[in-house]
Write an enzyme that holds these catalytic residues in place. Structure first.
Site, short mmCIF file in Angstrom:
data_model
loop_
_atom_site.label_atom_id
_atom_site.label_comp_id
_atom_site.label_asym_id
_atom_site.label_seq_id
_atom_site.Cartn_x
_atom_site.Cartn_y
_atom_site.Cartn_z
N HIS A 74 -7.04 4.88 2.57
CA HIS A 74 -6.48 4.72 1.23
C HIS A 74 -6.57 5.99 0.38
CE1 HIS A 74 -5.64 0.47 1.69
NE2 HIS A 74 -6.75 0.44 2.42
N GLU B 78 -16.03 4.88 4.23
CA GLU B 78 -14.62 5.10 3.85
C GLU B 78 -14.59 5.95 2.58
OE1 GLU B 78 -12.65 1.27 3.53
OE2 GLU B 78 -13.39 0.67 5.49
N ASP C 135 -13.38 7.08 6.99
CA ASP C 135 -12.05 6.48 7.07
C ASP C 135 -11.34 6.74 5.73
OD1 ASP C 135 -9.89 4.66 6.88
OD2 ASP C 135 -10.85 3.24 8.24
N ASN D 174 0.82 -1.22 0.00
CA ASN D 174 0.00 0.00 0.00
C ASN D 174 0.86 1.27 0.00
OD1 ASN D 174 -2.44 -1.48 0.15
ND2 ASN D 174 -2.13 -1.74 2.35
N LYS E 73 -0.06 3.95 4.80
CA LYS E 73 -0.25 3.56 3.40
C LYS E 73 0.52 4.52 2.49
CE LYS E 73 -3.66 0.53 4.84
NZ LYS E 73 -4.89 0.38 5.59
N HIS F 33 -14.02 -1.31 6.93
CA HIS F 33 -12.87 -2.08 7.41
C HIS F 33 -13.16 -2.76 8.76
CE1 HIS F 33 -8.66 -2.63 8.83
NE2 HIS F 33 -8.41 -2.75 7.54
N SER G 2 -11.14 -0.52 0.98
CA SER G 2 -9.80 -1.10 0.93
C SER G 2 -9.69 -2.35 0.05
CB SER G 2 -9.32 -1.42 2.34
OG SER G 2 -10.24 -2.25 3.00
#
Ligand SMILES: *Cc1c(COP(=O)(O)O)cnc(C)c1O
Length: 377
Positions: free
Chosen positions: A210, A178, A207, A48, A231, A134, A182
């Protein structure tokens, strides 16, 4: 054999029979996407470290300096003596980067969610979460003692229905999603969720694990904006951004911050430098996204929405076999299986990095096509 070991051995054998046993393989990462495994040099599509910052010379130099100045470990929790000046610097940089009033750094993204959610809601409150958030948001939601409901992935009608039917029965309500999912690489409809949270008197927590360093999201209307430095920033540690009052409160109430040792100085310094690099060069995130776009185009699939692009295989065993074929050809693409993803959606999760070359991407696409992927929809 002692009783515990014999019970655990049975559990391991059962997992093995379902192709669900997991093992941590020794993997020597020597750059953003080079990994040495079993004596073989592989190009990784599973890291990542989207911008290759874990090996950037300035990031490394600042870590060395921090060790020389402050030592290897922090020696205590932030609330005791672990709160190095580097925390002040990193939190100021995060608040500026995210466009929020303040920021709070945690030991990891997992710890940020685990500490923050139970600090904000509890019994008598309601959490409404996207089905694909997640695992650490789900663990935190359960730990909080609030009632947890899930809406179908990115389904705003379902989210609205849950709010309309249940919101009034609870004191506080927290919506969880998110920016970039992910294991799927798609994005949430953040604008719609902001509107729903306003209309139903709910708080919105997003969140951005990423998205950090890759995509900018307007923080206005997001009450709790969390993410990680592990990440795209290539370092370690989690954060929560939001109002000054939110940050003041979680610093005193989030148990994962209060009862855990502060991050090592080198990690904080790496994050500060990485954030600085990202802030001064927005083209980096774009470059990583372009690699993912090239991949989705070659596969004839809808354009990648992030640096993550999953190729769904279905069966666990087949996903593992294709992962092994890729590895035999010099490419590391870890098979992702349940419970990380839903049953029958085992997949090869590709993560793209600024350092991947077009010929490398073409080579993995050729292997996937030989394997009959992508499957017909
Ligand atoms: C990786 C990840 C986390 C956890 O962050 P760490 O810093 O690795 O603990 C949290 N949320 C999402 C969506 C993630 O992908």
């Amino acid at each position: 054999m002692p009783a515990l070991d014999s019970i655990l051995q049975q559990k391991l054998s059962l997992l093995e029979s379902k192709h669900l046993r997991r093992e941590a393989k020794e993997s020597a990462r020597t750059s953003g996407n080079r990994v040495m495994r079993d004596g073989k040099q592989l190009i990784s599509f599973s890291c990542n470290d989207y911008l290759g910052l874990s090996h950037h010379s300035d990031v490394l130099a600042s870590a060395h300096q921090a060790i020389d100045r402050y030592g290897a470990g922090a020696a205590a929790s932030r609330l005791v003596t672990g709160n190095l000046p580097l925390y002040t610097q990193l939190e100021a940089a995060l608040a500026t980067y995210k466009g929020t009033g303040a920021a709070c750094v945690f030991g990891s993204g997992y710890l940020a969610n685990l500490g923050t959610i139970p600090a904000l809601v509890g019994a008598g409150d309601l959490i409404i979460a996207d089905k694909l958030v997640h695992a650490c948001m789900i663990d935190a939601a359960r730990l909080s003692g609030a009632t947890v409901m899930r809406f179908a992935h990115n389904n705003m009608d379902h989210c609205q229905l849950l709010l309309a039917n249940n919101r009034a029965d609870y004191q506080h309500c927290l919506i969880l999603t998110e920016t970039i999912f992910s294991m799927d690489g798609d994005r949430a409809p953040i604008g719609m969720l902001k509107r729903l949270s306003r209309e139903h008197d709910a708080w919105l927590m997003v969140d951005d694990a990423h998205g950090t360093g890759i995509l900018k999201t307007d923080p206005d209307g997001i009450d709790i904006f969390m993410g990680t430095m592990s990440k795209a920033l290539g370092a370690y540690g989690g954060y929560v951004c939001g109002s000054q009052v939110l940050v003041d409160y979680i610093k005193t109430a989030a148990r994962s911050l209060v009862f855990s040792t502060a991050l090592p100085p080198s990690v904080l310094a790496s994050s500060i430098t990485a954030l600085n690099i990202v802030q001064n060069d927005y083209s980096l995130g774009e470059a990583a996204l372009n690699k993912a776009h090239y991949f989705s185009r070659l596969l004839g699939l809808p354009p990648a929405q992030s640096t993550i692009f999953p190729v769904i295989v279905g069966e666990n065993e087949r996903a593992l076999a294709i992962s092994q074929t890729l590895e035999a050809n010099g490419y590391l693409v870890t098979a992702i299986r349940p419970p990380t993803v839903p049953e029958n959606t085992a997949r090869l999760r590709f993560a793209f990095n600024t350092q991947h070359t077009n010929p490398q991407i073409e080579a993995v696409v050729a292997i996937l096509k030989q394997e009959g992927l992508p499957c017909a929809p």
